[in-house]
Design a protein around this motif. Structure first.
Motif, short mmCIF file in Angstrom:
data_model
loop_
_atom_site.label_atom_id
_atom_site.label_comp_id
_atom_site.label_asym_id
_atom_site.label_seq_id
_atom_site.Cartn_x
_atom_site.Cartn_y
_atom_site.Cartn_z
N THR A 144 -4.60 33.11 -32.72
CA THR A 144 -4.96 31.93 -33.50
C THR A 144 -6.33 32.21 -34.13
O THR A 144 -7.14 32.95 -33.58
CB THR A 144 -5.06 30.68 -32.62
N VAL A 145 -6.56 31.63 -35.29
CA VAL A 145 -7.81 31.83 -36.01
C VAL A 145 -8.43 30.46 -36.28
O VAL A 145 -7.78 29.58 -36.84
CB VAL A 145 -7.59 32.58 -37.33
N GLU A 146 -9.69 30.30 -35.88
CA GLU A 146 -10.40 29.04 -36.08
C GLU A 146 -11.75 29.32 -36.72
O GLU A 146 -12.26 30.44 -36.68
CB GLU A 146 -10.62 28.32 -34.75
N ARG A 147 -12.31 28.27 -37.31
CA ARG A 147 -13.67 28.32 -37.85
C ARG A 147 -14.58 27.49 -36.94
O ARG A 147 -14.33 26.31 -36.73
CB ARG A 147 -13.71 27.77 -39.27
N ARG A 148 -15.58 28.14 -36.38
CA ARG A 148 -16.53 27.45 -35.55
C ARG A 148 -17.95 27.77 -36.02
O ARG A 148 -18.35 28.93 -36.05
CB ARG A 148 -16.39 27.88 -34.08
N ASP A 149 -18.65 26.73 -36.43
CA ASP A 149 -20.03 26.91 -36.91
C ASP A 149 -20.10 27.94 -38.03
O ASP A 149 -21.03 28.76 -38.11
CB ASP A 149 -20.97 27.33 -35.76
N GLY A 150 -19.09 27.90 -38.89
CA GLY A 150 -19.07 28.81 -40.03
C GLY A 150 -18.60 30.21 -39.72
O GLY A 150 -18.57 31.07 -40.60
N ARG A 151 -18.24 30.48 -38.45
CA ARG A 151 -17.78 31.81 -38.07
C ARG A 151 -16.29 31.79 -37.77
O ARG A 151 -15.74 30.79 -37.31
CB ARG A 151 -18.54 32.30 -36.83
N ARG A 152 -15.65 32.91 -38.02
CA ARG A 152 -14.23 33.04 -37.70
C ARG A 152 -14.07 33.47 -36.25
O ARG A 152 -14.67 34.46 -35.82
CB ARG A 152 -13.58 34.08 -38.63
N VAL A 153 -13.27 32.72 -35.51
CA VAL A 153 -13.04 33.03 -34.10
C VAL A 153 -11.55 33.33 -33.92
O VAL A 153 -10.70 32.49 -34.20
CB VAL A 153 -13.45 31.87 -33.18
N VAL A 154 -11.24 34.54 -33.49
CA VAL A 154 -9.87 34.98 -33.29
C VAL A 154 -9.57 35.02 -31.79
O VAL A 154 -10.30 35.66 -31.03
CB VAL A 154 -9.63 36.38 -33.91
N THR A 155 -8.52 34.33 -31.38
CA THR A 155 -8.17 34.26 -29.96
C THR A 155 -6.76 34.80 -29.75
O THR A 155 -5.81 34.31 -30.37
CB THR A 155 -8.23 32.81 -29.46
N ALA A 156 -6.63 35.81 -28.89
CA ALA A 156 -5.31 36.38 -28.58
C ALA A 156 -4.58 35.49 -27.59
O ALA A 156 -5.18 34.94 -26.65
CB ALA A 156 -5.48 37.78 -28.01
N LEU A 157 -3.28 35.32 -27.78
CA LEU A 157 -2.45 34.51 -26.89
C LEU A 157 -2.00 35.36 -25.72
O LEU A 157 -1.35 36.40 -25.91
CB LEU A 157 -1.25 33.96 -27.64
N PRO A 158 -2.32 34.96 -24.50
CA PRO A 158 -1.93 35.76 -23.32
C PRO A 158 -0.42 35.98 -23.25
O PRO A 158 0.37 35.09 -23.56
CB PRO A 158 -2.41 34.90 -22.14
N GLY A 159 -0.04 37.20 -22.88
CA GLY A 159 1.37 37.53 -22.71
C GLY A 159 2.12 37.82 -24.00
O GLY A 159 3.34 38.01 -23.97
N SER A 160 1.42 37.87 -25.13
CA SER A 160 2.11 38.07 -26.41
C SER A 160 2.00 39.51 -26.91
O SER A 160 2.45 39.81 -28.02
CB SER A 160 1.52 37.14 -27.47
N GLU A 161 1.43 40.40 -26.13
CA GLU A 161 1.20 41.76 -26.60
C GLU A 161 2.50 42.56 -26.69
O GLU A 161 3.41 42.38 -25.88
CB GLU A 161 0.21 42.48 -25.68
#
Length: 502
Positions: A385-402
């Motif tokens: 998932t990709v989010e914007r936090r304080d103007g920065r891009r934060v990419v979070t991997a979903l556990p178990g999806s590799e």
């Protein structure tokens, strides 16, 4: 007067692409010429709106309703003249620009499909060649002033033509072995056959522009020497510093390359074949970089990634995956996110996508997998998932999806970080800003007096229409700086930005 009912009588239609099974066997352009009747019908769809927002979508200020109506009425010579009044190289933009003018077409406001502005443009440009060629416009007398243009991409060439037609002596310096910049070796022939560049170079030469290839300013010729030869200098060196991912495990493996490295090697093969010379697809050090028989993974979802996809198909890849960090875009405009007439975030299917390959959205590479000898054999990816936090891009991997994809060749097409760090910058006393670009004053001069900048080197990697617009505007500023008589067209200023919602 335009046909007020044209858009009701005719649907938007483009010429049929060459069949996939045929076109992937060669490097010729995907689109064949459109028939005269089809183009007349498509031009007839233009309403000549009271406020044509297509003008705002295009930084060049192209007179779109004017030349659409001239095509509708069969006045092709006048259409050519109208188009060239604002655009030095419409055969380039008509083939390569993603057409923000079409996104701003007023028909889109009413839920209709926009006018095929880009296709009409390229047909007008090709008609200029068919109806007598690209006639040069040399000036009868010289101003006695001299300008050096460093870089021969669309910004540099546009500036060179404007300045030469104003009577200045112009020399274009190109470090590569042929003129054209990114157009020459960065853009595959199936999008732009190089005969179009050659015709323009011949026209500019006939107008007095001098070309010097194989000259790396800052190395072969110092900045001091260049300034001693010329009264003004324009830097138009592009933005070729590819974005990398050094933190990803396995990045140093053999077989992981910048996308532009692969495209340049492939284009050199095509160019050599056209000259009757055998040439393998190799890196400068001789390392092979051909997709033939390989499993290819392309990281990135933009134009460069699509170019790599088309090249991989034509080289005979065993299979291709194209990875995109973001989720699959919608098929139509989201009016809340991107209100008309701004450029919308939508799914864009390039011709290369119908030729094969698998697109995978909302994933990120976690590791380039080693085959045990230092060669990449696969990529380990995870859904993200990709989010914007304080103007920065934060990419979070979903556990178990590799999972792992096979990969003998990995191409990084994840954007550019500005112009390359090179000796000429320090020698001119010019620095890159935080975006890797070179700032310009309101008069297009850099921090060094008499040294101007334009195109991607100033703006960062952008559209070809912006490069040409900035080249024209910088030429106008240089003409004024040199004390030229009158003024030249300046469609944009250095602070101008694309049309956007506020």
């Amino acid at each position: 007067m335009p046909d007020p009912n044209g858009f009701l009588r005719y649907e938007r239609q483009l010429p049929a692409r060459r069949p996939v099974a045929v076109r992937i066997t060669d490097w010729r352009e995907v689109y064949p010429p459109a028939g005269a009747e089809l183009i007349r019908e498509q031009a007839t769809r233009c309403m000549d709106c009271g406020i044509p927002f297509c003008h705002d979508g295009c930084p060049l200020g192209n007179r779109i309703p004017d030349w659409n109506d001239l095509v509708r009425t069969g006045n092709w010579d006048a259409a050519v003249e109208s188009l060239h009044a604002t655009n030095n190289f419409p055969e380039f933009t008509g083939r390569l620009c993603p057409a923000p003018c079409e996104a701003a077409c007023v028909l889109g406001l009413g839920g209709q499909q926009p006018v095929t502005i880009k296709q009409v443009e390229v047909e007008i440009a090709d008609a200029a060649v068919a109806r007598g060629g690209l006639n040069p416009h040399p000036v009868p007398a010289s101003t006695g002033r001299s300008v050096a243009v460093v870089g021969s991409g669309p910004a540099g060439l546009a500036a060179a033509q404007q300045l030469a037609r104003a009577g200045h002596a112009v020399t274009v310096y190109e470090r590569d072995d042929a003129i054209g910049g990114l157009l020459r070796y960065g853009i595959p022939d199936f999008k732009l056959e190089k005969q179009h560049i050659d015709r323009r170079v011949a026209q500019l030469a006939a107008e007095g522009v001098q070309f010097r290839t194989g000259v790396n300013i800052g190395v072969d010729v110092t900045a001091e020497e260049l300034r001693g030869r010329h009264d003004a200098v324009l830097l138009a060196c592009g933005a070729l510093q590819g974005r990398d991912t050094p933190e990803t495990p396995g990045r140093p493996l053999r077989g992981v390359h910048q996308a532009m490295t692969h495209l340049v090697a492939a284009n050199r093969v095509v160019a050599a074949a056209g000259d009757g010379r055998p040439a393998p697809a190799v890196l400068p050090d001789g390392t092979p970089i051909d997709a033939a028989g390989r499993h290819v993974v392309i990281i990135g979802g933009g134009d460069t990634a699509a170019d790599c996809l088309g090249v991989a198909h034509r080289q005979g890849a065993a299979g291709v995956h194209q990875l995109d960090l973001y989720p699959e875009p919608p098929h139509g405009r989201d009016a809340e996110r991107d209100p008309w007439p701004t450029w919308p975030w939508v799914l864009r299917n390039y011709p290369a996508h119908e030729e094969g390959g698998d697109r995978v959205f909302a994933v990120a590479v976690q590791e380039f997998v080693d085959d045990g000898t230092g060669q990449v054999k696969g990529v380990r990816i995870a859904e993200v998932t990709v989010e914007r936090r304080d103007g920065r891009r934060v990419v979070t991997a979903l556990p178990g999806s590799e999972r792992e994809l096979p990969a003998d060749l990995v191409l990084l097409a994840i954007g550019f970080e500005g112009t390359e760090e090179q000796p000429l910058l320090a020698q001119f006393g010019v620095t890159r800003n935080a975006r890797g670009a070179v700032d310009a004053r309101p008069d297009w001069q850099t921090d060094a007096d008499g040294v101007f900048v334009a195109g991607d080197m100033h703006r960062g990697a952008s559209l070809i229409v912006w490069a040409i617009a900035e080249g024209r505007a910088a030429a106008a500023a240089i003409h004024s700086y040199l004390g030229g008589i009158g003024t030249l067209p300046a469609p944009v200023d250095p602070a101008r930005q694309p049309l956007a919602a506020r």
